[in-house]
Design a protein around this motif. Structure first.
Motif, PDB file in Angstrom:
ATOM      1  N   ARG A 279       0.840  -1.215   0.073  1.00  7.52           N
ATOM      2  CA  ARG A 279      -0.035  -0.002  -0.105  1.00  7.52           C
ATOM      3  C   ARG A 279       0.920   1.299  -0.083  1.00  7.52           C
TER       4      ARG A 279
ATOM      5  N   ASN B 161      -0.166   3.442  -3.202  1.00 14.12           N
ATOM      6  CA  ASN B 161      -0.838   4.469  -3.075  1.00 14.12           C
ATOM      7  C   ASN B 161      -0.018   5.932  -2.577  1.00 14.12           C
TER       8      ASN B 161
ATOM      9  N   GLN C 260       0.589   6.025   3.408  1.00 12.85           N
ATOM     10  CA  GLN C 260       0.117   5.872   1.739  1.00 12.85           C
ATOM     11  C   GLN C 260      -0.329   7.340   1.353  1.00 12.85           C
ATOM     12  N   ARG C 261      -0.323   8.547   2.061  1.00 10.25           N
ATOM     13  CA  ARG C 261      -0.883   9.582   1.843  1.00 10.25           C
ATOM     14  C   ARG C 261       0.238  11.094   2.200  1.00 10.25           C
TER      15      ARG C 261
ATOM     16  N   ASN D   6       0.115  10.885 -11.344  1.00 11.84           N
ATOM     17  CA  ASN D   6      -0.829  11.326 -12.520  1.00 11.84           C
ATOM     18  C   ASN D   6      -1.468  12.590 -12.408  1.00 11.84           C
TER      19      ASN D   6
ATOM     20  N   TYR E 117      -6.847  14.864  -5.729  1.00  9.96           N
ATOM     21  CA  TYR E 117      -7.065  13.901  -6.727  1.00  9.96           C
ATOM     22  C   TYR E 117      -6.130  13.023  -7.382  1.00  9.96           C
ATOM     23  N   THR E 118      -4.885  13.194  -7.020  1.00 12.84           N
ATOM     24  CA  THR E 118      -3.514  12.747  -7.791  1.00 12.84           C
ATOM     25  C   THR E 118      -3.226  11.371  -6.977  1.00 12.84           C
ATOM     26  N   ARG E 119      -2.640  10.336  -7.661  1.00 10.35           N
ATOM     27  CA  ARG E 119      -2.137   9.222  -7.077  1.00 10.35           C
ATOM     28  C   ARG E 119      -0.937   8.825  -7.913  1.00 10.35           C
TER      29      ARG E 119
ATOM     30  N   TYR F 184       5.784  -0.537  -9.579  1.00  8.84           N
ATOM     31  CA  TYR F 184       4.269  -0.545  -9.506  1.00  8.84           C
ATOM     32  C   TYR F 184       4.020   0.251 -10.805  1.00  8.84           C
TER      33      TYR F 184
ATOM     34  N   ALA G 155       0.458   1.674 -12.207  1.00 11.29           N
ATOM     35  CA  ALA G 155      -1.085   1.738 -12.240  1.00 11.29           C
ATOM     36  C   ALA G 155      -2.249   1.215 -13.124  1.00 11.29           C
TER      37      ALA G 155
ATOM     38  N   ARG H  14       1.344  -5.021  -9.552  1.00 10.13           N
ATOM     39  CA  ARG H  14       0.824  -4.759  -8.324  1.00 10.13           C
ATOM     40  C   ARG H  14       1.093  -5.945  -7.232  1.00 10.13           C
TER      41      ARG H  14
ATOM     42  N   ASP I 272      -6.514  -7.383  -5.876  1.00  7.93           N
ATOM     43  CA  ASP I 272      -7.451  -6.396  -6.035  1.00  7.93           C
ATOM     44  C   ASP I 272      -6.650  -4.896  -5.941  1.00  7.93           C
ATOM     45  N   VAL I 273      -7.236  -4.145  -6.686  1.00  9.31           N
ATOM     46  CA  VAL I 273      -6.550  -2.643  -6.368  1.00  9.31           C
ATOM     47  C   VAL I 273      -7.284  -2.330  -4.947  1.00  9.31           C
ATOM     48  N   LYS I 274      -6.244  -1.698  -4.087  1.00 15.36           N
ATOM     49  CA  LYS I 274      -6.513  -1.539  -2.932  1.00 15.36           C
ATOM     50  C   LYS I 274      -6.364  -0.215  -2.866  1.00 15.36           C
TER      51      LYS I 274
ATOM     52  N   ASP J 223      -7.842   0.138   3.747  1.00 15.86           N
ATOM     53  CA  ASP J 223      -7.400  -0.782   2.583  1.00 15.86           C
ATOM     54  C   ASP J 223      -6.444  -1.922   3.022  1.00 15.86           C
TER      55      ASP J 223
ATOM     56  N   THR K 255     -10.595  -2.611   0.703  1.00 14.20           N
ATOM     57  CA  THR K 255     -10.159  -2.003  -0.429  1.00 14.20           C
ATOM     58  C   THR K 255     -10.601  -0.354  -0.343  1.00 14.20           C
ATOM     59  N   GLN K 256     -10.040   0.436  -0.991  1.00 10.13           N
ATOM     60  CA  GLN K 256     -10.515   2.131  -0.954  1.00 10.13           C
ATOM     61  C   GLN K 256     -11.676   2.057  -1.904  1.00 10.13           C
TER      62      GLN K 256
ATOM     63  N   GLY L  61     -12.306  13.318  -1.146  1.00 12.93           N
ATOM     64  CA  GLY L  61     -11.675  13.607  -2.183  1.00 12.93           C
ATOM     65  C   GLY L  61     -10.762  12.440  -2.679  1.00 12.93           C
TER      66      GLY L  61
ATOM     67  N   ALA M 155     -10.441  10.503  -6.467  1.00 14.66           N
ATOM     68  CA  ALA M 155      -9.192  10.311  -6.979  1.00 14.66           C
ATOM     69  C   ALA M 155      -9.239   8.817  -7.781  1.00 14.66           C
TER      70      ALA M 155
ATOM     71  N   LYS N 108      -9.791   7.882 -11.485  1.00 15.69           N
ATOM     72  CA  LYS N 108      -8.977   8.092 -12.387  1.00 15.69           C
ATOM     73  C   LYS N 108      -8.027   6.713 -12.266  1.00 15.69           C
ATOM     74  N   LEU N 109      -8.203   5.885 -11.394  1.00 17.76           N
ATOM     75  CA  LEU N 109      -7.192   4.920 -11.132  1.00 17.76           C
ATOM     76  C   LEU N 109      -7.666   3.593 -11.892  1.00 17.76           C
TER      77      LEU N 109
END
Lengths: 482, 431
Positions: free
Chosen positions: A170, A174, A379-380, A437, A444-446, A458, A460, A466, A480-482, B286, B297-298, B332, B336, B339-340
């Motif tokens: 993660r 993320n 993760q953030r 991105n 809103y960005t990852r 990694y 996306a 993954r 899965d996408v987490k 997640d 998961t998110q 928010g 995001a 877009k993933l």
């Protein structure tokens, strides 16, 4: 900003001088000892820092193969405050090759159009418990605090780190985290050694270990040690007890160091080994960096004077929620502060946390960085910096996005003693890179792609890139996408 | 100095009189999942929304604020918190979330414990949170007690609705209190059976003290749960546990269940939707932090929403005493995800609704709070940017139509230390 690391703090004699001293000692001692003396007593010492292994659990990390890659038309934060708009980055053979406005693609290079995206050094989290407090957080996995005595400098976090912690994946996917320091917890005054790892899954912890990164010593001030041991009816039960036990311990460490330095230089009776004292000797000789959990300004000031008393240096205060109150003192000592953006009030010593902490530290010239201490927060960390930056700007402290990125990569690299190898996009450094991105300071960005030592680990857009730890294999949502 | 004085005056004042205001020229978000309206107006009269939209005229004589094109939204409704009942978790003396050693469980009513001076309240108010769903924590029983809905206004009356719901823990998480899952189900069924006994003859229901399986007070507190007039919020994370609770609801159809947490909700999303059980979920969980949430998961909320579940955002076991403000960031992040590749998120409008109207609806208060539809409380926020974006600050907050002070204790600390080092006098004299 000078962050003193191993070399500058070392008190050792240069190797050549040490060798000649030993030779003299050898000649003098030769034949002068009584026959009953042990054989070792008549030999010269093994040489400074050669009395025992300082690296019994060496890194076996090997970078994975990558392809020469050129990212074009991308916004670049270089990690040292520099920014290039519509720029290019080339990396190959695991290293950064070149940064610039426009770079011609070498033959065979993969070219990625970075239009609308941002490229940065990989995020470095100086404070993580991934692996020693892994998921699932069951008692059987709870390996972060050896809370059986306030001084456990003998434990090494790497002996607890479970390389199958799902949290690593993660943090990568993320959070764009490429390097992290795993620390023992804060129950103890001397919690033990930390370890710095690259965020690349391996079968063993040693397979993740950052080659050549200095060890850290986790220390803790304040509420946690006094609560844990006070509740057991033993010292320390107060803040004064904390410092008393610290000083007693450093005094013993100084004696241990004196004995071993003497033995290693001059020979004679080999002193007894004490694994805890090995670590503290490492601190006193500048080989191991002190990473000190400490919330309150007044306590940080005391710790910095204690460090002077015993001749060591605090590399960074972690969870330094009141660092903003003593930004000038931290700057003067060259000690960094690792902080959260907006955690506050969960305990008494976190009561005075403010959102402008990072910005005030930066404004006053102190070395500042973000950290997580949390499997979710890691993760953030880019978002945490975005909040801290916005708080600062609202208070009239104007810091650019590119300078704020130092809080995520270059400053933690400095405080970990690895800034010569990672943490910024200077040519020759490890190609630890995140392609975001969008603007990484937007919610809103990852991360879109993450490379570690030039290997894409990694993507996306590619579910095969993954990572899935052993623990998650075959479980609900595996892959899965987490 | 002056601003601080105003703040303290506001605290001393009697409960604020509801007021009227018109906010014009807004990028107006109703909060019900609809798209923002440029050039919108919202009218609050005597503390209630009377109109919001594009072609809304300002009544003559009503005070009017030109938002200058800024975002204007309903105040955030914090979906699951413990705000106002604990100052600092680590300071036991301030912590009223759980009652270790109390013989009472379901009967615990947190409303009297809500303290409007808790520092989390002004802090979250300054970040655009205007209402919070506040729950007690359990200890010694699956039933934690009755939660409240509060407002974050700077007055003496924080409780919007006392005894708004009962809160229960189920599964492997929370405080298991020595219970297995079957024992929890047995406790639940027995409680509802005893509620029936109590209803049959309230005066005869002997209060058996600590040895009773259900005290008289607890039985009385569960009456509205049993007859469906009070929602029962249940913290549950595992998919099979949610199925078990859906089965339980078949035996007790009057129950108004709401799931809280629900990390594996996406695995049983169609069943939750069919059972019409709203969910107040943790947005960004997640990790398999326990064996109850291996599938976390998110994308959970996005997938549940896509399956027709009414799902909002809450913050159970996530610094929920003080960090409700993070719900904006969480929402928010769900945007995001759109877009993933491979992920399921929420579009912006749904994401905002997940922190405004949806949690209100989940507990049956959608007609009262959470949107700018006519009739709702006059909780309005003017923002200096996109409210879900990091670092967007708040320009003004109205609660029940009353404009609120926004200065916090943290602001005062910042101002004191904006320059390091002492001046002519110690820092203690700078304020």
């Amino acid at each position: 900003m000078a962050v003193r690391i191993s070399g500058a703090r070392r008190r050792a004699l240069p190797a050549a001088i040490a060798a000649s001293v030993l030779l003299v000692g050898c000649a003098t001692d030769s034949g002068a000892r009584p026959a009953t003396a042990s054989a070792s007593a008549s030999k010269p010492g093994p040489g400074l820092n050669k009395g025992y292994s300082h690296d019994p659990f060496p890194s076996t990390y090997k970078r994975y193969p990558g392809v020469p890659t050129l990212v074009t038309h991308v916004t670049i934060f270089d990690g040292e405050g520099g920014r290039i708009d519509d720029g290019s980055v080339l990396f190959a053979d695991g290293k950064i090759v070149q940064l610039g406005q426009s770079i011609a693609a070498p033959a065979g290079a993969t070219v990625i159009d970075g239009t609308g995206k941002t490229l940065t050094p990989g995020v470095i989290d100086i404070h993580s418990h991934l692996g020693d407090y892994p998921s699932p957080g069951v008692q059987a996995n709870s390996d972060g605090n050896e809370a059986t005595g306030p001084v456990t400098a003998e434990v090494w976090a790497e002996h607890s780190v479970w390389p199958q912690d799902p949290g690593f994946s993660r943090a990568l996917a993320n959070g764009g985290v490429t390097t992290l320091q795993i620390l023992p917890g804060s129950a103890n005054l001397f919690g033990g050694r930390s370890v710095v790892i690259k965020n690349v899954y391996a079968r063993t912890e040693q397979g993740m270990k950052f080659p050549g990164a200095p060890y850290g010593l986790k220390m803790a001030c304040g509420e946690n040690p006094k609560r844990v041991y006070g509740s057991k009816g033993r010292e320390p039960s107060t803040r004064m007890g904390n410092i008393a036990v610290d000083r007693q311990t450093w005094a013993r460490a100084a004696e241990y160091k004196r004995k071993w330095d003497k033995y290693e230089k001059d020979g004679g009776e080999q002193p007894g080994r004490d694994i805890a004292m090995d670590t503290l000797r490492g601190v006193l000789s500048g080989e191991i960096l002190v990473q000190n959990h400490c919330y309150r300004a007044d306590e940080m000031a005391i710790v910095m004077d204690m460090a002077k008393e015993f001749g060591y240096h605090v590399s960074a205060f972690h969870h330094a929620v009141e660092a903003y109150k003593i930004a000038d003192l931290l700057k003067a000592e060259g000690t960094c502060a690792a902080v959260w953006a907006d955690w506050w009030g969960f305990k008494m010593e976190s009561y005075d946390a403010i959102g402008e902490n990072l910005a005030l530290l930066q404004k006053n010239g102190a070395c500042a960085m973000i950290h997580s201490d949390d499997a979710n927060g890691i993760q953030r960390l880019n978002q945490e910096v975005a909040k801290a930056l916005a708080s600062g700007r609202r208070a009239g402290i104007d810091i650019s996005d590119a300078v704020a990125w130092e809080w995520l990569t270059y400053n933690p690299a400095k405080a970990l003693g690895i800034a010569d190898r990672t943490g910024s996009l200077k040519p020759g450094k490890m190609a630890d890179i995140v392609l975001w991105n969008g603007n990484p300071f937007s919610v809103y960005t990852r991360p879109e792609k993450v490379w570690i030592d030039g290997a894409m680990l990694y993507d996306a857009t590619n579910p095969k890139l993954r990572p899935v730890s052993d623990f998650e294999l075959g479980q609900p949502g595996s892959g899965d996408v987490k | 100095m002056k601003r601080l004085l105003l703040l303290s005056v506001a605290f001393l004042a009697t409960p604020a009189v509801a007021q009227s205001v018109a906010i014009t020229n807004a990028k107006l978000v109703i909060g019900d999942g609809s798209a923002p309206i440029d050039g919108g107006t919202v009218i609050v009269r005597d503390g209630r929304i009377v109109a919001a939209g594009k072609a809304v005229a300002v009544p003559a004589g009503m005070p009017s604020v030109d938002a200058g094109g800024k975002w204007v939204t309903p105040g955030i409704v914090a979906g699951f918190t413990r705000m106002g009942i604990v100052e600092s978790d680590g300071v036991e003396e301030t912590n009223d979330t759980a009652a270790r050693g109390s013989p009472f469980h379901a009967a615990i009513d947190i409303a009297p414990a809500v303290n409007p001076a808790t520092s989390a309240i002004p802090l979250n108010r300054a970040e655009g949170i205007t209402r919070a769903i506040v729950a007690p924590d359990n200890d010694g029983s699956i039933f934690a007690g009755m939660g409240a809905v509060i407002d974050l206004g700077s007055d003496r009356t924080p409780v919007t609705k006392a005894r708004a719901f009962q809160f229960m823990e189920y599964g492997g998480g929370g405080s298991r209190s020595g219970n297995s899952r079957p024992a929890m189900i047995a406790m639940f069924r027995n409680a509802l059976a005893q509620v029936k006994d109590y209803l049959r003859a309230p005066a005869a229901y002997a209060d058996q003290g600590k040895d009773a399986l259900l005290t008289r007070a607890d039985a009385a507190a569960l009456v509205p749960v049993a007859n469906g007039t009070m929602p029962l919020l249940i913290h549950v994370e595992r998919a099979s546990d949610m199925r078990a609770l859906i089965d339980l609801k078949r035996d007790f159809p009057a129950l108004k269940l709401v799931f809280v947490g629900a990390a594996e909700g996406w695995l049983v999303a169609s069943e939750i939707a069919a059972a019409r059980i709203p969910v107040i979920a943790s947005a960004l969980t997640d990790l398999p932090v326990s064996f109850d949430q291996l599938g976390a998961t998110q994308s959970n909320i996005g997938r549940m929403k896509a399956a027709g579940v009414i799902v909002g955002i809450g913050t159970i076991n996530d610094d929920e005493a003080r960090q409700a403000r993070l719900e904006k960031q969480y929402a928010g992040n769900l945007v995001a995800l759109t877009k993933l590749p491979g992920a399921t998120g929420l579009d912006w409008n749904a994401a905002f609704a997940a922190i405004s109207s949806v949690p209100a609806e989940a507990i049956g208060m959608g007609a009262e709070i959470g949107s700018l539809k006519a009739g709702r409380r006059g909780d309005v926020v003017i923002w200096n940017g996109d409210p879900l974006e990091l670092g967007t600050s708040v320009a003004a907050v109205y609660i029940d139509g009353v404009q609120q002070p926004l200065r916090t204790r943290q602001d005062a600390l910042r101002d004191r230390y904006i320059l390091p080092g002492e001046g002519a006098l110690p820092k203690a004299y700078e304020r």
